[in-house]
Scaffold this motif. Structure first.
Motif, PDB file in Angstrom:
ATOM      1  N   ARG A 114       3.635   0.110   3.303  1.00 52.53           N
ATOM      2  CA  ARG A 114       2.884   1.316   3.661  1.00 52.53           C
ATOM      3  C   ARG A 114       3.787   2.510   3.966  1.00 52.53           C
TER       4      ARG A 114
ATOM      5  N   ALA B  73       4.199  18.430  15.909  1.00 50.45           N
ATOM      6  CA  ALA B  73       3.853  17.020  16.116  1.00 50.45           C
ATOM      7  C   ALA B  73       3.153  16.794  17.454  1.00 50.45           C
TER       8      ALA B  73
ATOM      9  N   ILE C 138       4.083   1.951  14.054  1.00 47.81           N
ATOM     10  CA  ILE C 138       3.410   2.866  13.126  1.00 47.81           C
ATOM     11  C   ILE C 138       2.718   2.091  12.006  1.00 47.81           C
TER      12      ILE C 138
ATOM     13  N   LEU D 289       1.206   9.074  17.971  1.00 44.94           N
ATOM     14  CA  LEU D 289       1.044   8.230  16.788  1.00 44.94           C
ATOM     15  C   LEU D 289       1.230   6.756  17.093  1.00 44.94           C
TER      16      LEU D 289
ATOM     17  N   GLN E 220      -1.641   3.643  17.021  1.00 43.68           N
ATOM     18  CA  GLN E 220      -1.613   2.406  16.241  1.00 43.68           C
ATOM     19  C   GLN E 220      -1.816   1.207  17.148  1.00 43.68           C
TER      20      GLN E 220
ATOM     21  N   LEU F 281       6.076  10.744   6.641  1.00 44.83           N
ATOM     22  CA  LEU F 281       5.804  11.866   7.545  1.00 44.83           C
ATOM     23  C   LEU F 281       5.497  11.342   8.954  1.00 44.83           C
ATOM     24  N   LEU F 282       4.723  10.262   9.012  1.00 44.27           N
ATOM     25  CA  LEU F 282       4.420   9.659  10.315  1.00 44.27           C
ATOM     26  C   LEU F 282       5.697   9.200  11.003  1.00 44.27           C
TER      27      LEU F 282
ATOM     28  N   MET G 122       3.218   9.676   2.892  1.00 46.01           N
ATOM     29  CA  MET G 122       2.512  10.004   4.134  1.00 46.01           C
ATOM     30  C   MET G 122       3.051   9.166   5.279  1.00 46.01           C
TER      31      MET G 122
ATOM     32  N   VAL H  80       8.762  10.301  10.573  1.00 44.71           N
ATOM     33  CA  VAL H  80       9.555  11.447  11.019  1.00 44.71           C
ATOM     34  C   VAL H  80       8.965  12.058  12.294  1.00 44.71           C
ATOM     35  N   LEU H  81       7.649  12.233  12.308  1.00 46.62           N
ATOM     36  CA  LEU H  81       6.998  12.835  13.481  1.00 46.62           C
ATOM     37  C   LEU H  81       7.235  11.996  14.727  1.00 46.62           C
TER      38      LEU H  81
ATOM     39  N   LYS I  52       7.778  22.044   9.325  1.00 49.30           N
ATOM     40  CA  LYS I  52       6.869  21.051   8.750  1.00 49.30           C
ATOM     41  C   LYS I  52       5.918  21.713   7.748  1.00 49.30           C
TER      42      LYS I  52
END
Lengths: 630, 78
Positions: B36, A242, B17, A35, A39, B43-44, B40, B46-47, A232
């Motif tokens: 933001r 994840a 993020i 993730l 970004q 969730l990002l 959702m 936390v992941l 999850k």
């Protein structure tokens, strides 16, 4: 993620060293997919001014579970492949309404691609959870309902949209409700779900632009236990762990890359320590490592993988720093070589800089630099290509030759979603092309050369059989393409059914063989004006005057259909210079031209009064029309 | 009190993020101060935290993780 990588990217961007920045960003993404990495990639790629513009792609995802966290990774991966992705995600479990309602957000978004991601437990809760309680006829009914629903959704979607549709197949349980007993029954739980998947594949194969994503295979590839995250799922409706989300994103990218035409057309391979172990110039024909036993087996495995690509229609070429005689001896005589000279469309065995060789190869093969992939065990050569030719897809090879085959197999740029007859025969076409070039060099005049080719042009309306190839040509042809309009199979099909539209295909044969389907023209007639929407020629036959044969046919058809004027546009791109003078060379008058086309190449429009007796098929081309379906 | 190193690491993760500079994510930033950081976005967060710190967070923990200090405290206690 390490700070050094970030710093390297940012320094390169600050110095406007675009290829270095892009290379650093690609490496960063390989090292730290995830993730946060996504970004960063999305943020930095905007700052890199690299040559090729991205193709925009609108993707709609219809789903029954949370997959949003995978989307930044998908967008990052796409961005590095030159695809500018915009994603719209449907609400939970509203996919049926979305598909069936013509005014839904799905259709107003006008997507290029739609993914339908529904879990087994959401579509088939009874088969997923209560299987042991079901009687035989309950099971059959559930299967019929599921396949009937899928068929109805595909049908409804096709009526309303021309987008490509990718459907997840249905995963089986890690452990079935009856445990190992399930495997003792011919119609157990796993088997029943597989039955639905088989039916789904059958349905998809019958429809153009509908594809199956082997979700069950994807899950099992990484391990069912590892893939799932029950916590999850229960807290955020996200069933995927994840660290597996990136694999889902990668799988999606494997579909989007070929759908958006960003795949590689040719693979350029090194020889020493890539196709075989050791250096032939030093170790000799019998000293190199290649054969069924380790360590030669690792190289054999790589060759087998490359042969798979060849069967898929990927053009192969050699670029190796070697003495030609040494290298050819191995290619021709080594008993364990799977790849032989006939598999290679071109050979560059010399001591010249590889970047220079690659440029030449692109020219010789008549494809763009960005359609090349490069395989070389030497990190310095890879770096050289990355910095010199950032458009080339450089395959990062791991240290150990045993991992080479896997690295090639996992490269998304070689993925194909359809395989036309031309794809399967491409290798042979190119080998024949080498012979033609040799003939051209010996023929005294160009016209003699044309005559000696004994060309035959077959022009037909598009048919169900030629639909895939026709769409593929509109998507992949960059050079001899007057308008570079990209069409999906569905769009072509729709146009061919349209009252005033004609979709022509051109097949060219000559004394060396069948070149296959190599030209497409699309016209639209309104009153006395016949407009050429699309006119393109595969690079395989550029410079052989077959375009004149096709244009002459168009003009005659238009005149017979009552048109008094044939009108066409030239929309310049970075690559279609070979088509620039096509209309003026055939007697068309300029309708609008920019003030100085040499300085500011902008769209121009051209017109020809019909009938035009001078526009005929060249005498050296035997020409015939083949009746199509229309 | 969470360690400074953890706070810094969490700020880095949150800033990446949501595509913000580190300065835009001060040590006391929270889901109220970052636009933001919605459900959702959460969730990002936390992941990414679970991956970065190689830990599994319980639903109760993630519910409390609405600010940098709260996140850092829970990470350090784990």
């Amino acid at each position: 993620m390490t700070r050094i990588d970030r710093a390297a990217i940012d320094t390169a961007i600050e110095n406007k060293a675009w290829p270095a920045a892009l290379a650093a960003l690609r490496q960063f993404w390989r090292d730290s997919p995830g993730l946060a990495g996504a970004q960063l990639v999305l943020d930095r790629i905007k700052k890199i001014e690299h040559g090729a513009p991205s193709v925009p792609c609108r993707l709609a995802v219809l789903r029954s579970f949370t997959l949003e966290p995978a989307l930044p990774m998908l967008r990052a991966s796409c961005a590095l492949h030159g695809i500018d992705l915009t994603v719209q995600v449907g609400d939970f479990n509203t996919y049926v309404q979305d598909i069936l309602t013509p005014t839904s957000d799905l259709y107003s978004f006008d997507p290029h691609v739609v993914i339908l991601a529904v879990q087994t437990r959401d579509l088939l809760p009874e088969l997923w959870s209560d299987y042991t309680a079901l009687a035989r006829h309950d099971i059959d009914r559930a299967v019929e309902r599921a396949t009937g629903d899928l068929r109805a959704w595909i049908h409804a979607f096709r009526i309303r949209s021309q987008a490509s549709l990718i459907i997840h197949d249905f995963e089986i349980r890690a452990v079935s409700n009856s445990g190992i007993l399930d495997s003792q029954m011919p119609d157990g739980q796993s088997d029943t779900i597989r039955r639905i998947n088989r039916e789904l594949r059958r349905m998809a194969a019958q429809d153009t632009g509908v594809f199956v994503l082997d979700y069950d295979g994807l899950v099992s590839r990484f391990g069912r236990d590892r893939w799932h995250d029950e916590r999850k799922w229960l807290t955020a409706r996200m069933p995927i762990a994840a660290d597996c989300l990136v694999h889902l994103a990668d799988e999606y990218a494997r579909y989007l890359i070929p759908l958006m035409g960003r795949g590689a057309k040719a693979l350029i391979v090194d020889l020493d320590n890539t196709l075989w172990g050791g250096v032939v110039g030093e170790d000799g024909l019998h000293g190199i490592k290649l054969g069924p036993e380790y360590p030669g087996a690792a190289f054999l495995a790589l060759q087998r993988t490359i042969l798979d690509l060849y069967q898929r229609g990927i053009i192969l070429a050699v670029c190796s720093k070697n003495n030609p005689a040494d290298a050819m001896e191995v290619l021709e005589q080594h008993p364990h070589m799977l790849l032989r000279p006939r598999h290679f469309a071109a050979l560059r065995i010399n001591w010249v800089d590889k970047a220079l060789n690659l440029r030449e190869l692109a020219q010789e093969l008549n494809i763009g630099i960005d359609a090349l992939a490069f395989l070389d065990d030497n990190p310095a050569e890879r770096e050289r290509i990355r910095l010199e030719l950032p458009e080339v897809h450089v395959i990062e090879l791991p240290q150990d030759p045993m991992d080479y085959a896997r690295a090639v197999r996992e490269s998304a740029v070689f993925e194909r979603l359809t395989l036309s007859a031309e794809d399967r025969e491409r290798g042979r076409y190119y080998a024949e092309q080498r012979q033609r070039t040799e003939l051209a060099e010996s023929a005294s005049s160009l016209e003699d050369f044309y005559r000696s080719l004994k060309m035959r042009a077959e022009i037909a309306d598009v048919t169900a059989e030629t639909l895939a190839r026709t769409a593929q040509l509109t998507q992949k042809t960059n050079q001899f393409n007057l308008t570079t309009r990209r069409y999906s199979e569905q769009q072509i099909e729709e146009m061919s059914r349209g009252r005033d539209w004609r979709v022509y295909t051109l097949r060219v044969l000559d004394r060396f063989g069948d070149n296959g389907l190599v030209g497409v023209a699309i016209t639209h007639q309104e009153g006395e004006v016949c407009e050429i929407d699309t006119f393109l020629l595969s690079c395989r036959v550029i410079g052989r005057t077959v375009e004149t044969a096709l244009l002459a046919h168009l003009a005659r058809q238009a005149a017979e259909g009552g048109a008094a004027r044939l009108v066409g546009s030239f929309l310049p791109t970075k690559k279609n210079a070979p088509a620039r003078d096509f209309y003026p060379n055939h007697g068309f008058y300029a309708v609008t031209l920019s003030s100085d086309p040499a300085l500011m190449p902008t769209a121009s429009r051209w017109e020809l009064r019909l009938p035009h007796p001078d526009l005929v098929c060249p005498e050296w081309i035997e020409y015939c029309t083949v009746p199509g379906e229309n | 009190m969470a360690s400074e190193a953890t706070v810094y690491r969490v700020r880095e993760i949150i800033s990446t993020i949501f595509n913000l500079s580190l300065e835009q994510v001060p040590p006391d930033a929270s889901n109220k101060s970052i636009e933001r950081w919605d459900s959702m976005g959460h969730l990002l967060v936390v992941l990414e935290l679970e991956q970065a710190f190689e830990t599994q967070l319980s639903p109760e923990q993630t519910e409390q993780m609405t600010s940098i200090p709260a996140i850092a405290a829970i990470i350090d206690a784990a």
